[in-house]
Design a protein around this motif. Structure first.
Motif: not given
Lengths: 125, 278
Positions: A82, B49, B52-53, B175, B213, B216, B222
């Motif tokens: 991230i 979650g 998104l990663i 996401g 993120a 989240y 996540i």
């Protein structure tokens, strides 16, 4: 005099992104191997949201990594992942500042500020 | 189901999601979320979650390659990131308070729209018109091609900015990278050549996803056990996809088949959402 060009910034940004992804996925992979080794035969249930487990909070992660807990190591890799595009933005800000492009230094800092606001927005559980 | 079984199923599913996502340009999230929620009964917040990663991983990985080629318009991307990150933050906060069944319905609707848009033939005419804002913001640029550098101008900056705000909200709420929406905003509204808009959109997706993120992550959406196979699978799939050279004729078929599959999945998401099963 060496003048910093857009292409130099592009090269640095490309390097930051590539390194960040490779490093974080490597850490996720390592953590995943440990997690599967230790918990591979546990039974899972992701039907309901269970709130925030200890191993994703900062203290929990550090403790978890020190005690070699797979999920803490995975989470550490995910946090690095991230952070990768955010670090990219920070590098762009430095690059624009070195180029003396102050309009874009400002724009880039604004993007960082929005992400910071999102991080500290108080929406943690 | 045991952890190891679930991990293997998700790993394989994510691999194909990453492969198809990269071949069609829609991204892996479109398949990951239905796979996790419809087939494996995972809570949709966890699914979003994890998706998104994977979006951050694939977008950052391929952006690294595109940036070097010099096609990405970094100033344009940086400026529009103001809109996408602000939107993503709002979307992520909205997702916390939105009942999961509405998220599922919205997901289905966006899925159908994006699939239809990916079928649409893209013909962008370069514009000679020079917009004042675009000149002030130094958007007008050129990209390398086989016939030498191609100059292009950008128009309708404000319209593009608002479309990006919307794309950001969708990305934070569902996401997904919402790359299709970003490309439409840049091609259709700002008249940016397709090559530039796809690479610049990809460049922005990582930051946009990171902005939501962080919300989240703090909410505990996540989950490492789920995200691990999703990230690894999608990334490997995307790498395979980028190695396969798709001929334009077969690429059209892939898009059509993909659009049909995606529409069926979308209808299921909407159906389960309406019944409140998600």
């Amino acid at each position: 005099m060496n003048k910093l060009k857009d292409t130099d910034i592009q090269a640095v940004i490309g390097w930051v992104l590539r390194t960040g992804v490779m490093l974080s996925v490597g850490i996720v992979f390592l953590g995943g191997a440990i997690y599967l080794y230790r918990h591979g035969h546990d039974v899972t249930d992701y039907r309901t949201f269970k709130g925030i487990p200890a191993y994703v909070q900062l203290n929990g992660i550090i403790n978890g990594i020190l005690t070699f807990r797979g999920r803490s190591i995975i989470q550490c890799g995910i946090i690095l992942l991230i952070a990768t595009p955010i670090i990219r933005v920070a590098f762009s800000a430095v690059g624009f500042a070195l180029e003396k492009d102050y309009l874009y230094t400002g724009i880039t800092l604004l993007v960082l500020l929005i992400i910071l606001a999102s991080m500290l927005g108080g929406h943690a559980g | 189901m045991s952890v190891i079984e679930l991990t293997i199923i998700i790993l394989i599913g994510s691999y194909f999601a990453g492969l198809l996502g990269s071949l069609t340009g829609l991204g892996g999230g479109f398949i990951i979320i239905p796979l996790l929620t419809l087939a494996l009964h995972v809570n949709i917040h966890y699914a979003i979650g994890a998706s998104l990663i994977s979006v951050i991983a694939t977008s950052s990985g391929s952006a690294a390659a595109y940036v070097k080629e010099g096609i990405t318009n970094m100033r344009l991307g940086m400026f529009l990131e103001i809109a996408t990150t602000a939107g993503a933050m709002a979307g992520a906060i909205a997702a916390i308070y939105t009942p999961t069944q509405y998220i599922a319905i919205l997901f289905g609707l966006i899925l159908i729209t994006s699939a239809l848009m990916s079928l649409h033939k893209k013909t962008v005419q370069l514009t000679k018109h020079k917009s004042y804002l675009a000149q002030k913001l130094k958007f007008n640029s050129s990209y390398p091609s086989a016939e030498g550098p191609v100059e292009y101008n950008v128009i309708n900056v404000a319209g593009g900015f608002f479309a990006m705000l919307f794309a950001g909200v969708i990305s934070g709420l569902l996401g997904i990278g919402s790359g299709a929406l970003k490309v439409v905003a840049m091609d259709g509204i700002m008249r940016i050549p397709f090559k530039v808009s796809t690479t610049t959109s990809n460049f922005m997706i990582g930051v946009t996803a990171a902005a939501s993120a962080v919300v989240y992550l703090q909410r505990g959406y996540i989950d490492p056990g789920l995200s691990m196979p999703v990230v690894i699978g999608v990334l490997l799939g995307a790498v395979t996809g980028s190695k396969i050279l798709v001929q334009s004729s077969s690429s059209k078929w892939i898009r059509i088949i993909f659009a049909i599959v995606v529409s069926v999945v979308a209808v299921q998401m909407i159906y389960n959402g309406i019944l409140g099963k998600i």
